[in-house]
Design an enzyme around this catalytic site. Structure first.
Site, short mmCIF file in Angstrom:
data_model
loop_
_atom_site.label_atom_id
_atom_site.label_comp_id
_atom_site.label_asym_id
_atom_site.label_seq_id
_atom_site.Cartn_x
_atom_site.Cartn_y
_atom_site.Cartn_z
CE1 TYR A 1 3.55 -6.97 4.61
CE2 TYR A 1 3.20 -9.33 4.92
CZ TYR A 1 3.34 -8.07 4.30
OH TYR A 1 2.98 -8.43 2.67
CG ASP B 1 -1.99 -1.11 1.18
OD1 ASP B 1 -2.25 -1.48 0.08
OD2 ASP B 1 -2.54 -1.48 2.23
#
Length: 300
Positions: A66, A38
């Site tokens: 992540y 994103d």
């Protein structure tokens, strides 16, 4: 120039923006990224250049790691901190450490996830975010995902946040994972922070920034920033070959099935750590293997 640029994607740029900028810096159109991030998210974004664009599908299929943070008590339409608030609840008693850890562990393994409406998943030729912006309802496809590991890093009761590290399969939406964790804890939630720290074997410490690239003007120096193609597919088994086999492989020939099958299918043919080809078992002739991708180290 062939290889993988281990880019640290900055916030404020789309993955496509990064590809366009790399094309300008490296003066080539043969550039492709290996997994969308994103625009607001920073993180590891391997960019394939030259012949390395042939391995994009294989590098996209690797595990991702992540650092994420979720905030309890608030849900948004985009499932992150940038969307309109759609639900709120008072968190009078923050979940205990044990409860947090038990819930995180419950997500380990294979499960089904429904991607968020504000995502690039296509349904009937349109992106889900296009339906969302038009306030149109549409059935979202279910996806099978796998969570390999999940570790609590920090809890902040005042901020009502939980920070964790997760390693997952391709196609996992961490925003949705944060929402689902919140639901299991009994509260609306959204993703308040995300950073991708590893894709396959390429980690944050391996990455370079645009600032580093823009300081270089010599093409040979730019080449030094590139990782060899084999590093992007090192999750596949390797077979070392001699010069005779090398020529057959570079011609893209079908070859006899090895006596000892590799641990993965497809698998790599290499010579002195140079990637020659990706092969797989022949679907119809069980005595043969066939090429999926062939690379030519001498090509410029």
């Amino acid at each position: 120039m062939d290889g993988i640029l281990p880019l640290w994607k900055p916030a404020g740029m789309t993955s496509h923006d990064c590809v366009m900028k790399v094309r300008r810096i490296f003066k080539t159109r043969k550039v492709g990224h290996t997994g969308t991030l994103d625009p607001e998210v920073e993180g590891v974004l391997p960019i394939c250049i030259g012949q390395a664009t042939k391995i994009v599908p294989f590098l996209m299929d690797t595990k991702k790691t992540y650092i994420a943070e979720l905030q309890l008590g608030v849900a948004t339409e985009t499932e992150d901190r940038y969307g309109k608030v759609v639900e709120q609840a008072q968190v009078d008693e923050f979940p205990s450490i044990k409860e947090n850890d038990d819930v995180l562990r419950s997500f380990l393994g294979t499960s089904i996830q429904i991607p968020p409406m504000y995502s690039a998943v296509k349904v009937k030729g349109k992106r889900l975010y296009e339906y969302a912006r038009a306030n149109e309802e549409v059935d979202r496809p279910q996806r099978k995902i796998h969570i390999y590991s999940m570790e609590r890093l920090a809890i902040h009761e005042v901020e009502q946040t939980i920070r964790f590290k997760v390693t997952c399969s391709r196609g996992t939406y961490i925003r949705t994972l944060c929402v689902d964790i919140g639901k299991k804890l009994g509260f609306p939630a959204h993703m308040s922070f995300l950073e991708r720290i590893q894709t396959g074997s390429i980690a944050k410490d391996d990455t370079v920034t645009f600032a580093m690239l823009e300081q270089v003007t010599d093409e040979k120096e730019l080449q030094n920033f590139l990782l060899p193609m084999v590093s992007g597919v090192d999750h596949l088994a390797k077979i070392e070959v001699d010069d005779e086999w090398k020529q057959k492989i570079l011609y893209g020939q079908k070859l006899p099935r090895p006596n000892e099958l590799p641990e993965t299918n497809p698998f790599l043919f290499v010579q002195k750590d140079t990637l020659l080809a990706i092969y797989q078992l022949h679907g119809k002739n069980h005595q043969e293997i066939k090429p999926v991708r062939v690379f030519h180290p001498e090509e410029k």
